[in-house]
Scaffold this active site. Structure first.
Site, PDB file in Angstrom:
ATOM      1  N   SER A 138      37.108  29.682 -50.341  1.00  0.00           N
ATOM      2  CA  SER A 138      38.039  29.894 -51.456  1.00  0.00           C
ATOM      3  C   SER A 138      37.364  29.846 -52.818  1.00  0.00           C
ATOM      4  O   SER A 138      37.879  30.420 -53.784  1.00  0.00           O
ATOM      5  CB  SER A 138      39.163  28.847 -51.407  1.00  0.00           C
ATOM      6  OG  SER A 138      38.624  27.533 -51.430  1.00  0.00           O
ATOM      7  N   HIS A 196      37.725  23.759 -56.942  1.00  0.00           N
ATOM      8  CA  HIS A 196      37.611  25.177 -57.238  1.00  0.00           C
ATOM      9  C   HIS A 196      37.198  25.429 -58.686  1.00  0.00           C
ATOM     10  O   HIS A 196      37.439  24.581 -59.555  1.00  0.00           O
ATOM     11  CB  HIS A 196      38.934  25.884 -56.938  1.00  0.00           C
ATOM     12  CG  HIS A 196      39.329  25.788 -55.510  1.00  0.00           C
ATOM     13  ND1 HIS A 196      40.218  24.837 -55.044  1.00  0.00           N
ATOM     14  CD2 HIS A 196      38.933  26.500 -54.425  1.00  0.00           C
ATOM     15  CE1 HIS A 196      40.365  24.981 -53.743  1.00  0.00           C
ATOM     16  NE2 HIS A 196      39.596  25.975 -53.338  1.00  0.00           N
ATOM     17  N   ASP A 210      41.772  20.694 -59.877  1.00  0.00           N
ATOM     18  CA  ASP A 210      41.870  20.240 -58.483  1.00  0.00           C
ATOM     19  C   ASP A 210      40.585  19.592 -57.979  1.00  0.00           C
ATOM     20  O   ASP A 210      40.543  19.035 -56.891  1.00  0.00           O
ATOM     21  CB  ASP A 210      42.315  21.370 -57.561  1.00  0.00           C
ATOM     22  CG  ASP A 210      41.266  22.462 -57.347  1.00  0.00           C
ATOM     23  OD1 ASP A 210      40.093  22.281 -57.729  1.00  0.00           O
ATOM     24  OD2 ASP A 210      41.623  23.511 -56.775  1.00  0.00           O
TER      25      ASP A 210
END
Length: 223
Positions: free
Chosen positions: A41, A199, A196
């Site tokens: 991701s 990321h 977060d």
């Protein structure tokens, strides 16, 4: 050929001019190098979109959220090798190191073996490889989602990330491929992280492209 052209009524000067323009257009449009950004991701966030204009290449985003190296190998033919890349950026490890989830976690020896297998597949297609080490993680937000006690029993998150980093560096040495040590580089780029803790922020996406681009550039120049 010249006799035929005269018979058809084309002025020779016009014919030569058209040929010159055509040949010139071919010379001015070299085939762009193709770079596949293969990852999880973090890659999916889109540093490839910045890498493309930065290097003047065709950059393909082959990032899939939650992927480990084991999962990624299953899709490598379709998502990477079928694109006939000149360079493949391999950027995994954040999920592989998930000791809190036995179904996700990829042990270090398997992680290294998976990286070797990915490099083998790339080299069979004459694609060059850039490896990236697992980037830093911000503990505070990360452990709102993951069981800290499990990581502590394994020696702590930082120790785990360091072990996965060292695995990548060792594979890079053994295979003599380029490596971007994001684990260390990004310690000096605190704005790279989103809230977060894992990321990249919008600024971080550009930061990733900048550092990865430095490793990719000499490989495309050597084509």
């Amino acid at each position: 050929m010249l006799t035929l052209i005269r018979c058809l009524g084309f002025p020779l000067a016009l014919v030569f001019m058209l040929l010159t323009v055509s040949l010139g257009s071919f010379a001015s449009e070299p085939v762009r190098a193709k770079v596949v950004c293969f990852g999880d991701s973090i890659t999916k966030r889109g540093y490839s979109d910045i890498l493309a204009p930065l290097l003047g290449v065709d950059a393909i985003n082959a990032g899939v959220g939650g992927n480990t190296t084991t999962q990624a190998l299953r899709r490598m033919n379709q998502d990477v090798l079928s694109k006939d890349p000149d360079v493949v950026v391999i950027f995994f490890g954040t999920n592989d190191s998930r000791v809190d989830n036995a179904k996700v976690h990829v042990p270090l020896d398997r992680y290294s073996a998976n990286l070797h297998e990915m490099i083998d597949s790339c080299e069979k297609q004459q694609a060059q490889v850039v490896l990236c080490t697992v980037p830093p993680i911000n503990h505070e937000p990360y452990f709102t989602r993951h069981d800290k006690a499990v990581f502590d029993r394994a020696g702590g998150l930082d120790r785990l990330l360091q072990q996965y980093r060292e695995a990548v560096l060792q594979v890079a040495r053994e295979r003599k491929v380029a490596v971007v040590d994001l684990n260390q580089i990004l310690l000096d780029e605190p704005n790279w992280l989103s809230p977060d803790g894992v990321h990249p922020s919008p600024e971080g996406v550009a930061i990733l492209a900048k550092h990865i681009g430095k490793a990719v550039r000499p490989l495309i120049l050597d084509r």
